[in-house]
Design a protein around this motif. Structure first.
Motif, PDB file in Angstrom:
ATOM      1  N   GLU A  22       0.832  -1.205   0.000  1.00  0.00           N
ATOM      2  CA  GLU A  22       0.000   0.000   0.000  1.00  0.00           C
ATOM      3  C   GLU A  22       0.869   1.259   0.000  1.00  0.00           C
ATOM      4  N   VAL A  23       1.953   1.234   0.781  1.00  0.00           N
ATOM      5  CA  VAL A  23       2.872   2.369   0.818  1.00  0.00           C
ATOM      6  C   VAL A  23       3.502   2.548  -0.556  1.00  0.00           C
ATOM      7  N   ASN A  24       3.923   1.444  -1.157  1.00  0.00           N
ATOM      8  CA  ASN A  24       4.533   1.452  -2.482  1.00  0.00           C
ATOM      9  C   ASN A  24       3.598   2.111  -3.502  1.00  0.00           C
ATOM     10  N   GLN A  25       2.329   1.695  -3.514  1.00  0.00           N
ATOM     11  CA  GLN A  25       1.358   2.247  -4.454  1.00  0.00           C
ATOM     12  C   GLN A  25       1.137   3.727  -4.214  1.00  0.00           C
ATOM     13  N   SER A  26       1.068   4.119  -2.961  1.00  0.00           N
ATOM     14  CA  SER A  26       0.842   5.519  -2.618  1.00  0.00           C
ATOM     15  C   SER A  26       2.029   6.390  -3.073  1.00  0.00           C
ATOM     16  N   VAL A  27       3.244   5.906  -2.843  1.00  0.00           N
ATOM     17  CA  VAL A  27       4.429   6.659  -3.266  1.00  0.00           C
ATOM     18  C   VAL A  27       4.439   6.796  -4.789  1.00  0.00           C
TER      19      VAL A  27
END
Length: 147
Positions: free
Chosen positions: A137-142
């Motif tokens: 989720e962090v990866n997608q947000s970044v």
């Protein structure tokens, strides 16, 4: 109450209630914590315990995804029961909005402006959200914020 104390109490309750799923999950989690303690050579800190629990939760979630892909609904249901028991010990997960806020703050701290800064941003964010947010989720947000 510490995680070890909570696990021991819940283990006793699971035995009394003849709850095999909870019993297996708690035993497995206690084993994982003990293995980590032996590997590190010292008593685990709260952060280290949460890291082990998060790792176990991630493994169960990955198993659920694999079983869904394989059409094994019987095993999906079993893994979801295990996930429900494990979630009791896992740290509260951040919402999408909270993750986006941390991503925005970190991007401005690091001074990132393009996708080429992705690694730098991820390296700065992950210690902040360790155990509290799923890395995907962090990866997608970044990626969404940098593109």
């Amino acid at each position: 109450m510490s995680i070890a104390t909570s696990l021991n109490e819940d283990l006793k309750n699971a035995m009394k209630e003849h709850n095999k799923t909870a019993l297996n999950v708690i035993r497995s989690l206690k084993s994982a914590l003990t293995n980590e303690k032996v590997a590190l050579g010292h008593d685990l800190s709260d952060d280290e315990e949460l890291t082990v629990i998060s790792r176990e939760v991630k493994q169960v979630k990955e198993s659920i995804a694999e079983f869904k892909d394989g059409g094994r609904d019987d095993l999906v249901a079993e893994q979801e029961e295990q996930l429900a028991v494990l979630s009791k010990y896992a740290p509260k997960q951040m919402s999408k909005e909270e993750i986006d806020k941390v991503v925005e703050e970190t991007i401005s701290e690091v001074g990132a402006s393009a996708m080429s800064d992705f690694g730098k941003v991820m390296g700065a964010i992950m210690p902040k959200v360790k155990g509290k947010a799923d890395g995907n989720e962090v990866n997608q947000s970044v990626k969404a914020h940098l593109s």
